[in-house]
Design a protein around this motif. Structure first.
Motif, PDB file in Angstrom:
ATOM      1  N   GLY A  73       2.863  13.558  -3.318  1.00 31.02           N
ATOM      2  CA  GLY A  73       4.045  13.402  -2.485  1.00 31.02           C
ATOM      3  C   GLY A  73       4.538  11.973  -2.598  1.00 31.02           C
ATOM      4  O   GLY A  73       3.730  11.041  -2.620  1.00 31.02           O
ATOM      5  N   PHE A  74       5.847  11.792  -2.697  1.00 33.56           N
ATOM      6  CA  PHE A  74       6.419  10.458  -2.831  1.00 33.56           C
ATOM      7  C   PHE A  74       7.265  10.110  -1.610  1.00 33.56           C
ATOM      8  O   PHE A  74       8.028  10.942  -1.117  1.00 33.56           O
ATOM      9  N   ILE A  94      -2.384  13.656  -2.653  1.00 29.84           N
ATOM     10  CA  ILE A  94      -2.169  12.254  -2.341  1.00 29.84           C
ATOM     11  C   ILE A  94      -0.683  11.990  -2.098  1.00 29.84           C
ATOM     12  O   ILE A  94       0.176  12.603  -2.734  1.00 29.84           O
ATOM     13  N   VAL A  95      -0.395  11.095  -1.147  1.00 31.51           N
ATOM     14  CA  VAL A  95       0.972  10.646  -0.880  1.00 31.51           C
ATOM     15  C   VAL A  95       1.084   9.199  -1.322  1.00 31.51           C
ATOM     16  O   VAL A  95       0.282   8.348  -0.918  1.00 31.51           O
ATOM     17  N   LEU A  96       2.079   8.918  -2.164  1.00 31.69           N
ATOM     18  CA  LEU A  96       2.353   7.556  -2.619  1.00 31.69           C
ATOM     19  C   LEU A  96       3.604   7.063  -1.899  1.00 31.69           C
ATOM     20  O   LEU A  96       4.677   7.651  -2.034  1.00 31.69           O
ATOM     21  N   ALA A  97       3.455   5.997  -1.133  1.00 36.29           N
ATOM     22  CA  ALA A  97       4.564   5.459  -0.331  1.00 36.29           C
ATOM     23  C   ALA A  97       4.938   4.080  -0.848  1.00 36.29           C
ATOM     24  O   ALA A  97       4.126   3.159  -0.838  1.00 36.29           O
ATOM     25  N   ASP A  98       6.171   3.930  -1.320  1.00 35.86           N
ATOM     26  CA  ASP A  98       6.650   2.689  -1.916  1.00 35.86           C
ATOM     27  C   ASP A  98       7.479   1.908  -0.900  1.00 35.86           C
ATOM     28  O   ASP A  98       8.623   2.272  -0.615  1.00 35.86           O
ATOM     29  N   GLU A  99       6.882   0.857  -0.330  1.00 32.89           N
ATOM     30  CA  GLU A  99       7.574   0.016   0.664  1.00 32.89           C
ATOM     31  C   GLU A  99       8.271   0.893   1.718  1.00 32.89           C
ATOM     32  O   GLU A  99       9.477   0.761   1.939  1.00 32.89           O
ATOM     33  N   PRO A 100       7.551   1.791   2.399  1.00 32.77           N
ATOM     34  CA  PRO A 100       8.213   2.761   3.279  1.00 32.77           C
ATOM     35  C   PRO A 100       8.899   2.152   4.490  1.00 32.77           C
ATOM     36  O   PRO A 100       9.725   2.808   5.122  1.00 32.77           O
TER      37      PRO A 100
END
Length: 227
Positions: free
Chosen positions: A90-91, A166-172
């Motif tokens: 998940g992004f 897995i969840v990848l969170a970019d500067e959420p």
């Protein structure tokens, strides 16, 4: 490397074919176990964004191994890789990337589109995910009618709706004010406490220090891994 990791990187490099060649990742190795909450932290230019793309299978590494839920991504065709990504990753991005013409429910349900889930089940699970992030009452709204913090909650609901490994969170919290950002971090902690495995990319060392584990990057290398 542990066999029960949801994400494993072993000696991963990424060199961009420019003149001269630009090494963005230099032998990165670490693993993430189920239920972890990890910050990947470092200044601009440290390799965080490239690492996000490689972890998310959006880019293939120049060398080394990336395993998602035990699967060696290098052994997959582009189509198989897309399916793996749809089911297991998940992004969450700071720009939200919501379709403005679609409702909040439709935006979240679209997170299941490429995983082959039937429409009725997509919407049922979208409603469940919106309940988890506290937005059940906004399901029929368009994104233009909700706040920035609510948009990020929609983006998080879309990321978790498929129950990815897995969840990848970019500067959420990057586009949010401090109060709203704090509420998003609280939501991320709640989802993690409920079992979600989350890796967050951030340049904010203070934010990273409040998470259980910090992988610190500099010049394409992991310089410390704490927690």
């Amino acid at each position: 490397m542990s066999g029960d990791s949801v994400l494993e990187l072993d000696g991963v490099t990424k060199v961009y074919d420019e003149q001269p060649p630009v090494p963005a990742l230099r032998g990165v190795s670490f693993c993430v176990r189920p239920g972890a909450l990890v910050a990947i932290v470092g200044p601009s230019g440290s390799g965080k964004s490239t690492l996000l793309h490689v972890m998310g299978t959006l880019e293939r590494p120049s060398s080394g191994v990336v395993r998602i839920a035990g699967v060696d991504a290098a052994r997959l065709s582009d189509r198989e890789l897309s399916l793996l990504r749809a089911r297991e990753i998940g992004f969450v991005f700071q720009q939200f990337f919501l379709a403005e013409h679609a409702t909040v429910r439709e935006n979240v349900a679209d997170g299941l589109l490429y995983a082959g889930v039937p429409a009725a089940e997509r919407y049922r699970r979208a409603d469940e995910a919106l309940e988890r992030v506290g937005l059940a009452e906004r399901a029929s709204f368009k994104p233009t009618r909700i706040s920035g913090g609510e948009r990020q909650r929609v983006a998080i609901a879309r990321a978790v709706v498929g129950r990815p490994a897995i969840v990848l969170a970019d500067e959420p919290t990057g586009n949010l004010d401090s109060t709203t950002g704090a509420s998003i971090m609280e939501l991320i902690r709640e989802l993690n406490a409920a079992g979600a495995t989350i890796v967050m990319i951030t340049h904010d060392a203070g934010l990273a220090d409040r998470l259980p584990r910090q992988v610190r990057m500099l010049d394409g290398r992991v310089i410390s891994d704490c927690g």
